[in-house]
Design an enzyme around this catalytic site. Structure first.
Site, PDB file in Angstrom:
ATOM      1  N   ASP A 209      -2.447   9.459   2.993  1.00 15.61           N
ATOM      2  CA  ASP A 209      -3.460   9.327   1.940  1.00 15.61           C
ATOM      3  C   ASP A 209      -4.817   9.929   2.325  1.00 15.61           C
ATOM      4  O   ASP A 209      -5.472   9.452   3.250  1.00 15.61           O
ATOM      5  CB  ASP A 209      -3.672   7.856   1.591  1.00 15.61           C
ATOM      6  CG  ASP A 209      -2.377   7.138   1.228  1.00 15.61           C
ATOM      7  OD1 ASP A 209      -1.370   7.348   1.926  1.00 15.61           O
ATOM      8  OD2 ASP A 209      -2.380   6.355   0.264  1.00 15.61           O
TER       9      ASP A 209
ATOM     10  N   HIS B  40      -3.772   4.386  -7.723  1.00 14.99           N
ATOM     11  CA  HIS B  40      -5.125   4.818  -8.077  1.00 14.99           C
ATOM     12  C   HIS B  40      -5.124   6.139  -8.852  1.00 14.99           C
ATOM     13  O   HIS B  40      -6.182   6.756  -9.024  1.00 14.99           O
ATOM     14  CB  HIS B  40      -5.998   4.960  -6.825  1.00 14.99           C
ATOM     15  CG  HIS B  40      -6.304   3.659  -6.158  1.00 14.99           C
ATOM     16  ND1 HIS B  40      -7.086   2.686  -6.751  1.00 14.99           N
ATOM     17  CD2 HIS B  40      -5.918   3.159  -4.951  1.00 14.99           C
ATOM     18  CE1 HIS B  40      -7.182   1.643  -5.930  1.00 14.99           C
ATOM     19  NE2 HIS B  40      -6.472   1.901  -4.841  1.00 14.99           N
TER      20      HIS B  40
ATOM     21  N   ASN C 268      -6.619   9.121  -3.360  1.00 14.67           N
ATOM     22  CA  ASN C 268      -7.982   8.678  -3.004  1.00 14.67           C
ATOM     23  C   ASN C 268      -8.882   9.849  -2.638  1.00 14.67           C
ATOM     24  O   ASN C 268      -9.936   9.655  -2.023  1.00 14.67           O
ATOM     25  CB  ASN C 268      -7.937   7.708  -1.821  1.00 14.67           C
ATOM     26  CG  ASN C 268      -7.130   6.455  -2.093  1.00 14.67           C
ATOM     27  OD1 ASN C 268      -6.173   6.173  -1.369  1.00 14.67           O
ATOM     28  ND2 ASN C 268      -7.481   5.718  -3.122  1.00 14.67           N
TER      29      ASN C 268
END
Length: 259
Positions: free
Chosen positions: A8, A68, A40
């Site tokens: 990530d 997200h 992210n």
């Protein structure tokens, strides 16, 4: 073929270490294809078209996302047309974008990529196991090289997915928790597996976020605005070699960097 899966990417520190070092990593390790989780990448919340293009230019070939994915609303303007970004497959019908894609790597060699979200301690989406198995059947008609990004919280759910898919896909890599695990292995039927590939972002942080703000939140339990941390950065990834004929994994190793 050699595949690099990057953990990530969190904010500017994560983007910068990618832009400054990824092309050298690709050359040094003879990497054929690079996948990264980008949920992210934009200030710790989602991704924008500009940031995606910058990271494609830096050497990333494909992005998976996660819970997200919708945090930066700009995603709604391009996720339906950008073939190199997918969101979790098990969102209900009608969600923008798609949860898998097949990409040509080289010389008609194709790779199928699936993004799936866990349900334990996460949003209650459709069953990740059944949804993933159905998608694998479709992709297998075109290629047997398949990578699954299982974006999930619980280690038990991630391990269950690894065993469930052993022998059916090339790689099951866990994302979401931002802490790299040390359990990379080839499962008995030939699938490479790691519970979590980790994070690419600020090293002196809590999951890429300013550590003081997170500690304060734990102490006072009051609402807080989290900001991406600054300073030196880490790059967490796994390098996986895959048999181009069988689609099964030959090797998996963690490949990390701290700058």
């Amino acid at each position: 073929m050699k595949l690099l899966f990057i953990g990530d990417i969190v904010g500017r520190p994560g983007r910068n270490i990618i832009k400054e070092n990824l092309k050298n990593l690709i050359e040094e390790n003879n990497v054929d294809f690079v996948i990264a989780n980008g949920e992210n990448a934009a200030g710790g919340n989602g991704i924008t078209k500009k940031i995606a293009e910058e990271l494609f230019d830096a050497g990333i070939n494909f992005f998976t996302m996660g819970n997200h994915v919708w945090d930066n609303k700009e995603i709604f303007s391009f996720i339906d047309t950008e073939e190199r970004i997918i969101r979790p497959l098990n969102y209900p019908p009608g969600a923008p974008g798609k949860g898998s894609n097949i990409i040509e790597v080289k010389n008609n060699l194709k790779i199928g990529i699936i993004n799936i979200s866990g349900r334990t301690f996460m949003q209650a989406l459709d069953c990740p196991f059944r949804t993933c198995a159905e998608e694998i059947e479709k992709i297998n008609k075109i290629t047997n090289i398949i990578v699954v990004d299982f974006h999930a919280e619980a280690t038990s759910e991630k391990q269950a997915m690894g065993w469930f898919l052993d022998g059916k896909v090339s790689l099951v890599v866990g994302t979401h928790t931002h802490v790299q695990t040390a359990d990379e292995r080839i499962l008995p039927k030939g699938t490479a597996y790691i519970t979590d590939v980790g994070m690419t972002g600020a090293y002196d942080s809590i999951l890429g976020i300013d550590k003081d703000e997170v500690i304060k939140k734990f102490l006072n339990q009051l609402p807080a605005r989290f900001e991406v941390a600054s300073g030196r950065a880490q790059l967490n990834s796994v390098l996986v070699e895959i048999d181009e004929i069988t689609g099964l994994a030959i090797s998996i190793k963690r490949l990390n960097m701290l700058k």
